[in-house]
Write a protein that holds these residues in place. Structure first.
Motif, PDB file in Angstrom:
ATOM      1  N   ALA A 166      16.524  16.029  23.296  1.00 43.10           N
ATOM      2  CA  ALA A 166      17.719  16.137  22.450  1.00 43.10           C
ATOM      3  C   ALA A 166      18.203  14.755  22.012  1.00 43.10           C
ATOM      4  O   ALA A 166      18.615  14.559  20.864  1.00 43.10           O
ATOM      5  CB  ALA A 166      18.823  16.880  23.198  1.00 43.10           C
ATOM      6  N   ALA A 167      18.134  13.780  22.931  1.00 38.61           N
ATOM      7  CA  ALA A 167      18.531  12.419  22.573  1.00 38.61           C
ATOM      8  C   ALA A 167      17.601  11.845  21.518  1.00 38.61           C
ATOM      9  O   ALA A 167      18.042  11.175  20.573  1.00 38.61           O
ATOM     10  CB  ALA A 167      18.530  11.541  23.827  1.00 38.61           C
ATOM     11  N   ALA A 168      16.300  12.110  21.648  1.00 34.57           N
ATOM     12  CA  ALA A 168      15.333  11.603  20.674  1.00 34.57           C
ATOM     13  C   ALA A 168      15.545  12.231  19.307  1.00 34.57           C
ATOM     14  O   ALA A 168      15.302  11.595  18.269  1.00 34.57           O
ATOM     15  CB  ALA A 168      13.913  11.883  21.161  1.00 34.57           C
ATOM     16  N   LEU A 169      16.020  13.477  19.280  1.00 38.73           N
ATOM     17  CA  LEU A 169      16.227  14.182  18.019  1.00 38.73           C
ATOM     18  C   LEU A 169      17.630  13.978  17.464  1.00 38.73           C
ATOM     19  O   LEU A 169      17.895  14.282  16.299  1.00 38.73           O
ATOM     20  CB  LEU A 169      15.970  15.686  18.227  1.00 38.73           C
ATOM     21  CG  LEU A 169      15.771  16.548  16.986  1.00 38.73           C
ATOM     22  CD1 LEU A 169      14.556  16.072  16.177  1.00 38.73           C
ATOM     23  CD2 LEU A 169      15.611  18.009  17.377  1.00 38.73           C
ATOM     24  N   GLY A 170      18.520  13.457  18.291  1.00 38.21           N
ATOM     25  CA  GLY A 170      19.894  13.256  17.848  1.00 38.21           C
ATOM     26  C   GLY A 170      20.678  14.550  17.754  1.00 38.21           C
ATOM     27  O   GLY A 170      21.576  14.681  16.912  1.00 38.21           O
ATOM     28  N   ALA A 213      10.725  20.826  24.453  1.00 42.25           N
ATOM     29  CA  ALA A 213      10.681  20.169  23.144  1.00 42.25           C
ATOM     30  C   ALA A 213      10.709  21.200  22.022  1.00 42.25           C
ATOM     31  O   ALA A 213      11.378  21.000  20.994  1.00 42.25           O
ATOM     32  CB  ALA A 213       9.430  19.306  23.044  1.00 42.25           C
ATOM     33  N   HIS A 214       9.996  22.295  22.206  1.00 39.84           N
ATOM     34  CA  HIS A 214       9.938  23.361  21.196  1.00 39.84           C
ATOM     35  C   HIS A 214      11.328  23.907  20.904  1.00 39.84           C
ATOM     36  O   HIS A 214      11.736  24.028  19.734  1.00 39.84           O
ATOM     37  CB  HIS A 214       9.028  24.476  21.713  1.00 39.84           C
ATOM     38  CG  HIS A 214       8.812  25.585  20.730  1.00 39.84           C
ATOM     39  ND1 HIS A 214       7.582  25.849  20.180  1.00 39.84           N
ATOM     40  CD2 HIS A 214       9.650  26.518  20.208  1.00 39.84           C
ATOM     41  CE1 HIS A 214       7.675  26.882  19.360  1.00 39.84           C
ATOM     42  NE2 HIS A 214       8.933  27.316  19.371  1.00 39.84           N
ATOM     43  N   GLU A 215      12.075  24.213  21.959  1.00 34.37           N
ATOM     44  CA  GLU A 215      13.406  24.790  21.743  1.00 34.37           C
ATOM     45  C   GLU A 215      14.397  23.749  21.235  1.00 34.37           C
ATOM     46  O   GLU A 215      15.261  24.061  20.420  1.00 34.37           O
ATOM     47  CB  GLU A 215      13.906  25.446  23.033  1.00 34.37           C
ATOM     48  CG  GLU A 215      13.011  26.560  23.549  1.00 34.37           C
ATOM     49  CD  GLU A 215      12.635  27.586  22.485  1.00 34.37           C
ATOM     50  OE1 GLU A 215      13.429  27.815  21.548  1.00 34.37           O
ATOM     51  OE2 GLU A 215      11.524  28.147  22.582  1.00 34.37           O
ATOM     52  N   VAL A 216      14.276  22.516  21.679  1.00 28.67           N
ATOM     53  CA  VAL A 216      15.142  21.457  21.155  1.00 28.67           C
ATOM     54  C   VAL A 216      14.879  21.253  19.667  1.00 28.67           C
ATOM     55  O   VAL A 216      15.808  21.027  18.878  1.00 28.67           O
ATOM     56  CB  VAL A 216      14.933  20.149  21.940  1.00 28.67           C
ATOM     57  CG1 VAL A 216      15.568  18.968  21.203  1.00 28.67           C
ATOM     58  CG2 VAL A 216      15.521  20.270  23.342  1.00 28.67           C
ATOM     59  N   ALA A 217      13.622  21.346  19.248  1.00 27.13           N
ATOM     60  CA  ALA A 217      13.291  21.202  17.826  1.00 27.13           C
ATOM     61  C   ALA A 217      13.988  22.265  16.990  1.00 27.13           C
ATOM     62  O   ALA A 217      14.304  22.041  15.807  1.00 27.13           O
ATOM     63  CB  ALA A 217      11.777  21.275  17.627  1.00 27.13           C
ATOM     64  N   HIS A 218      14.264  23.420  17.587  1.00 26.41           N
ATOM     65  CA  HIS A 218      14.986  24.471  16.865  1.00 26.41           C
ATOM     66  C   HIS A 218      16.442  24.092  16.611  1.00 26.41           C
ATOM     67  O   HIS A 218      17.100  24.696  15.752  1.00 26.41           O
ATOM     68  CB  HIS A 218      14.927  25.791  17.634  1.00 26.41           C
ATOM     69  CG  HIS A 218      13.659  26.549  17.418  1.00 26.41           C
ATOM     70  ND1 HIS A 218      13.156  26.815  16.162  1.00 26.41           N
ATOM     71  CD2 HIS A 218      12.795  27.116  18.312  1.00 26.41           C
ATOM     72  CE1 HIS A 218      12.037  27.516  16.283  1.00 26.41           C
ATOM     73  NE2 HIS A 218      11.782  27.686  17.564  1.00 26.41           N
ATOM     74  N   ARG A 234       6.337  15.531  17.282  1.00 25.80           N
ATOM     75  CA  ARG A 234       6.837  14.177  17.541  1.00 25.80           C
ATOM     76  C   ARG A 234       7.436  14.098  18.939  1.00 25.80           C
ATOM     77  O   ARG A 234       7.237  13.117  19.666  1.00 25.80           O
ATOM     78  CB  ARG A 234       7.885  13.797  16.494  1.00 25.80           C
ATOM     79  CG  ARG A 234       8.469  12.387  16.703  1.00 25.80           C
ATOM     80  CD  ARG A 234       9.267  11.939  15.493  1.00 25.80           C
ATOM     81  NE  ARG A 234      10.441  12.754  15.274  1.00 25.80           N
ATOM     82  CZ  ARG A 234      11.630  12.553  15.873  1.00 25.80           C
ATOM     83  NH1 ARG A 234      11.768  11.553  16.745  1.00 25.80           N
ATOM     84  NH2 ARG A 234      12.655  13.324  15.617  1.00 25.80           N
ATOM     85  N   LEU A 235       8.174  15.142  19.346  1.00 24.03           N
ATOM     86  CA  LEU A 235       8.769  15.162  20.676  1.00 24.03           C
ATOM     87  C   LEU A 235       7.724  15.389  21.760  1.00 24.03           C
ATOM     88  O   LEU A 235       7.814  14.819  22.855  1.00 24.03           O
ATOM     89  CB  LEU A 235       9.829  16.270  20.752  1.00 24.03           C
ATOM     90  CG  LEU A 235      11.051  16.116  19.846  1.00 24.03           C
ATOM     91  CD1 LEU A 235      11.912  17.371  19.907  1.00 24.03           C
ATOM     92  CD2 LEU A 235      11.866  14.883  20.212  1.00 24.03           C
ATOM     93  N   ALA A 236       6.731  16.236  21.456  1.00 25.02           N
ATOM     94  CA  ALA A 236       5.692  16.574  22.439  1.00 25.02           C
ATOM     95  C   ALA A 236       4.329  16.469  21.771  1.00 25.02           C
ATOM     96  O   ALA A 236       3.822  17.450  21.220  1.00 25.02           O
ATOM     97  CB  ALA A 236       5.916  17.987  22.976  1.00 25.02           C
ATOM     98  N   PRO A 237       3.724  15.293  21.784  1.00 21.14           N
ATOM     99  CA  PRO A 237       2.405  15.123  21.153  1.00 21.14           C
ATOM    100  C   PRO A 237       1.331  16.047  21.722  1.00 21.14           C
ATOM    101  O   PRO A 237       0.308  16.280  21.081  1.00 21.14           O
ATOM    102  CB  PRO A 237       2.072  13.645  21.446  1.00 21.14           C
ATOM    103  CG  PRO A 237       3.398  12.984  21.655  1.00 21.14           C
ATOM    104  CD  PRO A 237       4.247  14.030  22.325  1.00 21.14           C
ATOM    105  N   HIS A 238       1.563  16.585  22.908  1.00 19.96           N
ATOM    106  CA  HIS A 238       0.600  17.493  23.534  1.00 19.96           C
ATOM    107  C   HIS A 238       0.884  18.951  23.167  1.00 19.96           C
ATOM    108  O   HIS A 238       0.455  19.870  23.886  1.00 19.96           O
ATOM    109  CB  HIS A 238       0.656  17.335  25.061  1.00 19.96           C
ATOM    110  CG  HIS A 238       2.045  17.472  25.625  1.00 19.96           C
ATOM    111  ND1 HIS A 238       3.007  16.497  25.493  1.00 19.96           N
ATOM    112  CD2 HIS A 238       2.641  18.477  26.317  1.00 19.96           C
ATOM    113  CE1 HIS A 238       4.125  16.895  26.075  1.00 19.96           C
ATOM    114  NE2 HIS A 238       3.925  18.096  26.584  1.00 19.96           N
ATOM    115  N   THR A 239       1.554  19.180  22.070  1.00 18.87           N
ATOM    116  CA  THR A 239       1.942  20.535  21.661  1.00 18.87           C
ATOM    117  C   THR A 239       0.756  21.488  21.606  1.00 18.87           C
ATOM    118  O   THR A 239       0.813  22.607  22.135  1.00 18.87           O
ATOM    119  CB  THR A 239       2.663  20.498  20.304  1.00 18.87           C
ATOM    120  OG1 THR A 239       3.988  19.969  20.499  1.00 18.87           O
ATOM    121  CG2 THR A 239       2.772  21.879  19.679  1.00 18.87           C
TER     122      THR A 239
END
Length: 257
Positions: A166-170, A213-218, A234-239
């Protein structure tokens, strides 16, 4: 008078399930009507749930039962191949953050559940050593105590991962809850409430991290469009690796407990 409309005879509503004798045991089979389906389809979930029989539009209970009866041999084979459930009980081996741990009754009336990693092995061929989950109290309370502890560990891991992403995505989620759903590993509402399956703590850490990361991206994109996946990767390169793992192995997490 002419032009009278004839009422169509409606099929009676399907029951939730039927029960058949499979390999000498009564087996419950869930029925799911699907107006888009073109044929009857029987599948066996890998998560230990009951078999599901899809009934197409216009299908009937009688035909569904006949179809299931014809598939009894196939169904018995699939059920026999499926791994058995592992209860939270003394001696059971379950994964914790992807590593096998044996449940051990620690005795005593008080205390907290403790996780001990597998000991380091000098012999690389000796791969039968596992970690231990020491659960205090009477044997009949192991399942409850271990479940409660796993949920606390899951919350701790998920809160840490969500805060990082969440911090990385703002963005800032409004709540985080835990559930035990079979249909999805996480969800995000329009008002920023995140929900996750506590069973993610059983999976390798990279899997929990991806779902967080998936849910934060939402929080930025309430869809699964290109911009959403760009945020997620971007949040999880291992997606991609994590999605593949969940497709292959995710269902097994529901076999525990």
């Amino acid at each position: 008078m002419s032009g009278l409309f004839r009422l169509r005879r409606q099929q009676p509503a399907l029951p939730e399930a039927i029960t058949l004798e499979i390999a000498g045991r009564e087996q419950r089979i869930l029925l799911r009507g699907n107006p888009q389906a073109r044929r009857y389809i029987l599948r066996v979930p890998s998560d230990g749930g009951a078999p599901v029989l899809t009934v197409p539009k216009g299908g009937s209970l009688a035909t569904a039962r006949e179809f299931a009866l014809r598939q009894r041999g196939w169904l018995a084979g699939r059920l026999g191949e499926r791994p058995e459930a592992v209860p939270f009980a003394e001696g059971g081996v379950i994964p914790l953050r992807g590593a096998a741990h044996r449940i051990v009754a620690a005795g005593g009336l008080r205390g907290l559940v403790r996780a001990e990693p597998a000991p380091e092995q000098e012999d690389e061929q000796a791969d039968n050593e596992v970690g231990r989950l020491l659960v205090p109290g009477a044997a009949e309370h192991i399942a409850r105590k271990l479940t409660d502890w796993l949920k606390r560990e899951a919350r701790r891991d998920l809160e840490r991962a969500v805060a990082l992403h969440a911090a990385a995505l703002g963005r800032t989620p409004t709540a985080l809850t835990l559930r035990d759903t079979r249909s999805r590993w996480g969800s995000c509402t329009a008002d920023g409430r995140l929900s996750f399956s506590w069973r993610l703590v059983l999976a390798p850490p990279s899997i929990l991290d991806y779902v967080a990361a998936h849910e934060v991206a939402h929080l930025a994109e309430m869809n699964h469009g290109p911009r959403f996946w760009a945020h997620c990767r971007r949040l999880a390169p291992h997606t991609e690796e994590a999605r593949d793992w969940l497709k292959r192995e995710g269902g097994r997490l529901h076999l525990y407990g």
